[in-house]
Design an enzyme around this catalytic site. Structure first.
Site, PDB file in Angstrom:
ATOM      1  N   GLU A 151      -1.504  -9.064   3.213  1.00 28.75           N
ATOM      2  CA  GLU A 151      -1.654  -9.525   4.854  1.00 28.75           C
ATOM      3  C   GLU A 151      -3.047  -9.845   5.373  1.00 28.75           C
ATOM      4  OE1 GLU A 151      -1.307  -5.383   5.628  1.00 28.75           O
ATOM      5  OE2 GLU A 151      -0.850  -6.569   3.900  1.00 28.75           O
ATOM      6  N   CYS A 172       0.814  -1.761   0.133  1.00 26.83           N
ATOM      7  CA  CYS A 172       0.142   0.177   0.266  1.00 26.83           C
ATOM      8  C   CYS A 172       0.692   1.530  -0.171  1.00 26.83           C
ATOM      9  CB  CYS A 172      -0.805  -0.363   1.159  1.00 26.83           C
ATOM     10  SG  CYS A 172      -2.161   1.321   1.027  1.00 26.83           S
ATOM     11  N   HIS A 208      -3.637  -5.046   0.235  1.00 36.53           N
ATOM     12  CA  HIS A 208      -2.971  -5.226   1.966  1.00 36.53           C
ATOM     13  C   HIS A 208      -3.124  -7.191   1.045  1.00 36.53           C
ATOM     14  CE1 HIS A 208      -2.291  -1.425   3.569  1.00 36.53           C
ATOM     15  NE2 HIS A 208      -3.429  -1.335   2.588  1.00 36.53           N
TER      16      HIS A 208
END
Length: 551
Positions: free
Chosen positions: A517, A391, A515
């Site tokens: 993750e 990001c 993102h």
């Protein structure tokens, strides 16, 4: 009981409910206890979901400071929620929705909007029944279709903010059969100076809970070690529960070992017996052992990954820490995360990053630390250190390339420097009129098209990927042709949005506007994180180490 025409509350939704409250102090691990219980129930063959209740007045977690509250976790549907929802997704292996996060702000906003619209037909709108019925409605709707719903009540029993939620739970208990509802209370069991486990805090916490009409069915004691048998007996005696309803949840090195710990304690079997579903569970020999096998897998290699951020707090980057851990599980590698303060990195980047086998620059907002992040990108680029930008980290990689490779000296993001001569990162036209901060960014899951024969195609093994987003600014389309020079390529796009970048002149340089993750799981590690770890494993022979910067 039929649906209440005034409040819209339908008490028939859902099947089995396990409420998890906490006492003595916050941050004890209610969420991990609940998620671990859910993991074991899922292993036994049940469809499990979870709800997180947050008593704060914010409608969602989107505008909250990560240093104060931990990371803002983003769901598939774009909901900005408490980090505990991330733990539920990782432990249960399911995708939650914004409806699985209930806040005071969300509840009161809905009730007040209905009152303004005249939906209550002139009645006096009160906490009971209108607010409490709305709370119960939200829980039941989130639980619909599941075998068991775990509901974690944020905060600590006794907090004034939690009172409407605890009252809703009290009403819940009257509406349900005894075998359809279970109250679990998590408390701290501290040690005295002479090493004795002290039960008085638990006793007072249960007394507080009982004073509002709630009697816990299960007590979970958080301590450094397992509870002594005499400690369990004392808690049972003074808190009016059976001794076999008192369980230990001691500290462990890895949160993914908590399900193994509470399984050894027999918590899952007790829950199933009390809920009357033990006969429906898979026989023990047929239950999934995948979780145990994953989290106890040997890791015979080791790398150090520098995380360059501005919050010296693991909770602020929890999903990144977990995604690196998942990549380590998949590659059988011990991944050590080195905290690198972005405020110091601008001047001390070489010293702070010298020990790293890889560099991660995470997302974030605001100007603080951005110069340090840019220098971290530069260091990784110039020294061929495997790099992953997420990001804002992706955007700073664009800025670093524009400044140091293309010679656009004051290039920047218009978010950080509105007066920059070269706004290589800027708002897209559809964001120009946005005024509210909360819930107005590009949020949730979006698909990216990936160019063939690129690093991105190799990382994902496909011609597209779907990842979650949380940002407002984008790569400025006016600069794309100029930026795609001297090694930088945008290999992933969503219409006019640049989503993935990479460098042809670098061993592993990968940035994503998303993102990734947030979609990583212990049994399904995020592809960019796996690729980063694999690239770092190839660089460990030439990387110096410096234990002084290790967390």
């Amino acid at each position: 009981m039929p649906t209440d025409p005034d409040t819209g509350y339908d008490p028939s939704l859902g099947r089995k409910f396990v409420f998890v409250t906490g006492g003595v102090m916050s941050g004890l691990g209610k969420g991990i206890t609940a998620a671990s219980t859910g993991r074991l129930l899922a292993n036994a063959g049940f469809d499990v979901t979870a709800v997180k209740v947050d008593p704060y007045l914010n409608v969602d977690a989107g505008t909250m400071n990560p240093y104060e509250h931990g990371e803002v976790y983003v769901l598939k549907d774009g909901g900005e929620v408490d980090l505990d929802l991330g733990n539920y997704e990782r432990f249960l292996g399911t995708d939650m929705t914004f409806d699985h996060n209930v806040t005071t702000g969300k509840t009161y906003q809905h009730v007040i909007e209905r009152e303004r619209a005249g939906d209550y037909l002139g009645k006096t709108v009160q906490i009971i029944p209108h607010v409490t019925d709305d709370i119960k409605r939200r829980i039941r709707e989130a639980a619909e279709g599941s075998d068991v719903c775990l509901i974690e009540i944020g905060g600590t029993v006794g907090d004034i903010e939690s009172m409407p939620f605890l009252e809703a739970l009290r009403q819940f208990a009257h509406e349900e059969d005894d075998e359809d509802i279970l109250f679990t209370h998590v408390t701290l069991v501290p040690y005295s100076k002479n090493g004795e486990q002290k039960t008085k805090p638990t006793q007072h916490s249960v007394k507080e809970l009982r004073s509002i009409g709630l009697q816990p069915d299960i007590l979970v004691g958080r301590a450094d070690d397992r509870l002594d048998p005499e400690t369990k007996e004392k808690i049972a005696l003074f808190c009016d529960v059976p001794t076999d309803a008192v369980f230990s949840n001691p500290d462990v090195e890895d949160i993914y070992h908590v399900p193994l710990m509470v399984e050894d304690e027999g918590l899952d079997e007790y829950v199933m017996e009390r809920l009357g579903i033990a006969d429906e569970a898979l026989p023990k020999a047929e239950r999934s052992t995948e979780w145990r096998e994953l989290v106890t897998r040997d890791r015979d290699r080791e790398i150090d990954v520098a995380l360059v951020g501005k919050y010296a707090l693991e909770d602020a980057y929890m999903s990144i820490h977990e995604a690196l851990k998942h990549a380590g599980i998949q590659t059988e590698t011990e991944v050590n995360v080195l905290w690198v303060d972005a405020d110091e990195t601008e001047d001390l980047h070489e010293e702070r990053l010298a020990s790293a086998d890889a560099v991660v620059v995470p997302g974030g907002f605001g100007s603080r630390g951005t110069d340090g992040k840019i220098e971290a990108v530069r260091y990784a680029r110039e020294n061929d250190v495997p790099f992953l930008g997420l990001c804002l980290g992706f955007q700073m990689a664009v800025v670093e390339h524009a400044r140091n490779v293309l010679g656009l000296e004051d290039a920047h993001s218009a978010e950080i420097d509105p007066d920059t001569t070269y706004p290589v990162i800027d708002l897209l036209p559809e964001q120009y009129e946005t005024e509210d901060m909360g819930g107005t960014m590009r949020l949730g899951a979006h698909e990216t098209d990936i160019d063939p024969d690129t690093l991105a195609a190799e990382v994902y093994g496909a011609d597209s990927c779907t990842e979650r987003h949380r940002h407002r600014y984008e790569v400025n389309p006016e600069y794309i042709d100029e930026l795609e020079a001297d090694g930088l390529t945008f290999s992933g796009r969503a219409d006019n949005r640049m989503e993935i970048l990479e460098r042809a002149d670098h061993p592993f340089f990968f940035g994503t506007q998303a993102h990734p993750e947030f979609r990583s799981r212990p049994d399904r590690a995020s592809p960019p994180f796996v690729a980063l770890v694999e690239a770092a494993l190839g660089s460990t022979d030439t990387t110096e180490r410096n234990a002084d910067v290790r967390l």
